[in-house]
Scaffold this motif. Sequence first.
Motif, PDB file in Angstrom:
ATOM      1  N   PRO A  81      -1.015   1.538  -5.524  1.00  0.00           N
ATOM      2  CA  PRO A  81      -0.005   1.682  -4.265  1.00  0.00           C
ATOM      3  C   PRO A  81       0.547   0.741  -4.074  1.00  0.00           C
ATOM      4  O   PRO A  81       0.298  -0.574  -4.244  1.00  0.00           O
ATOM      5  CB  PRO A  81      -1.050   2.262  -3.142  1.00  0.00           C
ATOM      6  CG  PRO A  81      -2.310   1.389  -3.574  1.00  0.00           C
ATOM      7  CD  PRO A  81      -2.320   1.180  -5.059  1.00  0.00           C
ATOM      8  N   ILE A  82       2.046   0.848  -3.583  1.00  0.00           N
ATOM      9  CA  ILE A  82       2.903  -0.132  -3.065  1.00  0.00           C
ATOM     10  C   ILE A  82       2.414  -0.942  -2.066  1.00  0.00           C
ATOM     11  O   ILE A  82       2.729  -2.060  -1.941  1.00  0.00           O
ATOM     12  CB  ILE A  82       4.202   0.448  -2.766  1.00  0.00           C
ATOM     13  CG1 ILE A  82       5.394  -0.786  -2.578  1.00  0.00           C
ATOM     14  CG2 ILE A  82       4.287   1.128  -1.371  1.00  0.00           C
ATOM     15  CD1 ILE A  82       6.723  -0.263  -2.605  1.00  0.00           C
ATOM     16  N   THR A  83       1.215  -0.530  -1.244  1.00  0.00           N
ATOM     17  CA  THR A  83       0.725  -1.188  -0.366  1.00  0.00           C
ATOM     18  C   THR A  83      -0.027  -2.341  -0.865  1.00  0.00           C
ATOM     19  O   THR A  83      -0.400  -3.440   0.039  1.00  0.00           O
ATOM     20  CB  THR A  83      -0.119  -0.472   0.630  1.00  0.00           C
ATOM     21  OG1 THR A  83      -1.071   0.276  -0.362  1.00  0.00           O
ATOM     22  CG2 THR A  83       0.538   0.676   1.537  1.00  0.00           C
ATOM     23  N   GLU A  84      -0.518  -2.438  -1.941  1.00  0.00           N
ATOM     24  CA  GLU A  84      -1.024  -3.468  -2.669  1.00  0.00           C
ATOM     25  C   GLU A  84      -0.142  -4.323  -3.483  1.00  0.00           C
ATOM     26  O   GLU A  84      -0.814  -5.413  -4.106  1.00  0.00           O
ATOM     27  CB  GLU A  84      -2.307  -2.852  -3.634  1.00  0.00           C
ATOM     28  CG  GLU A  84      -3.210  -2.156  -2.878  1.00  0.00           C
ATOM     29  CD  GLU A  84      -4.335  -1.790  -4.098  1.00  0.00           C
ATOM     30  OE1 GLU A  84      -3.963  -1.987  -5.255  1.00  0.00           O
ATOM     31  OE2 GLU A  84      -5.426  -1.316  -3.420  1.00  0.00           O
ATOM     32  N   VAL A  85       1.171  -4.035  -3.553  1.00  0.00           N
ATOM     33  CA  VAL A  85       1.971  -4.770  -4.352  1.00  0.00           C
ATOM     34  C   VAL A  85       2.841  -5.747  -3.389  1.00  0.00           C
ATOM     35  O   VAL A  85       3.298  -6.745  -3.800  1.00  0.00           O
ATOM     36  CB  VAL A  85       2.813  -3.992  -5.206  1.00  0.00           C
ATOM     37  CG1 VAL A  85       3.952  -4.713  -5.896  1.00  0.00           C
ATOM     38  CG2 VAL A  85       2.163  -3.390  -6.200  1.00  0.00           C
ATOM     39  N   VAL A  86       3.351  -5.187  -2.391  1.00  0.00           N
ATOM     40  CA  VAL A  86       4.262  -5.660  -1.070  1.00  0.00           C
ATOM     41  C   VAL A  86       3.759  -5.440   0.066  1.00  0.00           C
ATOM     42  O   VAL A  86       2.840  -4.256   0.321  1.00  0.00           O
ATOM     43  CB  VAL A  86       5.864  -5.332  -1.538  1.00  0.00           C
ATOM     44  CG1 VAL A  86       6.115  -5.888  -2.664  1.00  0.00           C
ATOM     45  CG2 VAL A  86       6.076  -4.036  -1.093  1.00  0.00           C
ATOM     46  N   LYS A  87       3.982  -6.022   1.160  1.00  0.00           N
ATOM     47  CA  LYS A  87       3.575  -5.792   2.326  1.00  0.00           C
ATOM     48  C   LYS A  87       4.225  -4.720   3.054  1.00  0.00           C
ATOM     49  O   LYS A  87       5.672  -4.754   3.156  1.00  0.00           O
ATOM     50  CB  LYS A  87       3.662  -7.058   3.249  1.00  0.00           C
ATOM     51  CG  LYS A  87       3.220  -6.768   4.671  1.00  0.00           C
ATOM     52  CD  LYS A  87       3.591  -7.967   5.644  1.00  0.00           C
ATOM     53  CE  LYS A  87       3.095  -7.780   7.222  1.00  0.00           C
ATOM     54  NZ  LYS A  87       3.792  -6.732   7.834  1.00  0.00           N
ATOM     55  N   LYS A 139      -8.523  10.826  -2.937  1.00  0.00           N
ATOM     56  CA  LYS A 139      -8.161   9.406  -2.294  1.00  0.00           C
ATOM     57  C   LYS A 139      -6.984   9.555  -1.519  1.00  0.00           C
ATOM     58  O   LYS A 139      -6.298   8.425  -1.560  1.00  0.00           O
ATOM     59  CB  LYS A 139      -8.500   8.320  -3.287  1.00  0.00           C
ATOM     60  CG  LYS A 139      -9.485   8.203  -3.964  1.00  0.00           C
ATOM     61  CD  LYS A 139      -9.766   6.864  -4.626  1.00  0.00           C
ATOM     62  CE  LYS A 139     -11.084   6.858  -5.459  1.00  0.00           C
ATOM     63  NZ  LYS A 139     -12.081   6.475  -4.486  1.00  0.00           N
ATOM     64  N   CYS A 140      -6.605  10.548  -0.584  1.00  0.00           N
ATOM     65  CA  CYS A 140      -5.326  10.534  -0.109  1.00  0.00           C
ATOM     66  C   CYS A 140      -5.292   9.895   1.316  1.00  0.00           C
ATOM     67  O   CYS A 140      -4.318   9.541   1.778  1.00  0.00           O
ATOM     68  CB  CYS A 140      -4.795  11.940   0.128  1.00  0.00           C
ATOM     69  SG  CYS A 140      -5.529  12.961   1.042  1.00  0.00           S
ATOM     70  N   CYS A 168       0.091   8.510  -2.820  1.00  0.00           N
ATOM     71  CA  CYS A 168       0.174   7.540  -4.226  1.00  0.00           C
ATOM     72  C   CYS A 168       0.633   6.337  -3.703  1.00  0.00           C
ATOM     73  O   CYS A 168       0.402   5.324  -4.195  1.00  0.00           O
ATOM     74  CB  CYS A 168       1.215   8.401  -4.927  1.00  0.00           C
ATOM     75  SG  CYS A 168       0.637   9.778  -6.063  1.00  0.00           S
ATOM     76  N   ALA A 169       1.734   6.277  -2.730  1.00  0.00           N
ATOM     77  CA  ALA A 169       2.446   5.233  -2.234  1.00  0.00           C
ATOM     78  C   ALA A 169       1.320   4.314  -1.241  1.00  0.00           C
ATOM     79  O   ALA A 169       1.434   3.019  -1.169  1.00  0.00           O
ATOM     80  CB  ALA A 169       3.515   5.379  -1.661  1.00  0.00           C
ATOM     81  N   ALA A 170       0.418   5.146  -0.573  1.00  0.00           N
ATOM     82  CA  ALA A 170      -0.336   4.285   0.402  1.00  0.00           C
ATOM     83  C   ALA A 170      -1.714   4.011  -0.086  1.00  0.00           C
ATOM     84  O   ALA A 170      -2.210   3.043   0.347  1.00  0.00           O
ATOM     85  CB  ALA A 170      -0.579   5.470   1.752  1.00  0.00           C
ATOM     86  N   THR A 171      -2.244   4.914  -0.952  1.00  0.00           N
ATOM     87  CA  THR A 171      -3.748   4.608  -1.421  1.00  0.00           C
ATOM     88  C   THR A 171      -3.791   4.633  -2.891  1.00  0.00           C
ATOM     89  O   THR A 171      -4.739   4.156  -3.336  1.00  0.00           O
ATOM     90  CB  THR A 171      -4.653   5.699  -0.843  1.00  0.00           C
ATOM     91  OG1 THR A 171      -4.261   6.813  -1.284  1.00  0.00           O
ATOM     92  CG2 THR A 171      -4.585   5.887   0.718  1.00  0.00           C
ATOM     93  N   GLY A 172      -2.809   5.026  -3.637  1.00  0.00           N
ATOM     94  CA  GLY A 172      -2.831   5.238  -5.175  1.00  0.00           C
ATOM     95  C   GLY A 172      -3.139   6.652  -5.497  1.00  0.00           C
ATOM     96  O   GLY A 172      -2.937   7.344  -6.543  1.00  0.00           O
TER      97      GLY A 172
END
Length: 227
Positions: free
Chosen positions: A111-117, A206-207, A86-90
């Motif tokens: 995912p947080i990867t798309e919100v912050v670096k 989508k993991c 969820c955090a890495a890919t959604g």
Amino acid sequence: MVTVAHVQLSSCCGCLVSLTDTYEKLLDVLGAIDLVYSQTIADAREIPEADIILVEGSVCLDDHHAMEIAQDVGKKAKILVALGACAATGGITRFCRGGQMSKPIHSSFSPITEVVKCDLAIPGCPPSPEIIVGLITAAIEGDMEYLAPFSEFAKNNTEACGCDVIEKVVNKSLCMGCGCCAASCPTRAIEMVEGRPLILNEVCIKCGCCGFQCPRIELPKNVMVLE
């Protein structure tokens, strides 16, 4: 001493269960880390600055509090780690609005990867306790070879699904039929048919595990480590 924090956003707590399952293994490295924050397993009210912050769950884009937390951890972490699908890919939260990709114009999750670096991302739904311990230990020791795939995964994972293996490996005649993708899939969405993977799209969450484990998908060694 290296400080570690665990932050939970929109998730099912599966990654937290994996984190708590590491306690027996973490006894070997507890002398080197200090767990300074976790909403469930540590007595702390505010997210402090930390060397490593593990973020579990996706970010609800129209939840101001969730967005503030995402921005906050981005500033307070020396190494920010997206923990789990969820955090890495959604992950499965990609399907919260009829399967369409998340957009800020409606209630949706990213995912947080798309919100912050993020510096590192761990695939899996949930990730195994062993891989969590391995990443923390490697970050402490500066093991760049071990951390390199996690670094690259944090930057190139928005389309993480079984399709990655088909497009990047099978369609390029690189597949050697090892079955690593099928063995790593937590939902058994991949079947090996005549030595090649067959993706069951209706089961894929989508993991990103399949592409992460595939030995034919090359990942460059580019990572941030503790000094």
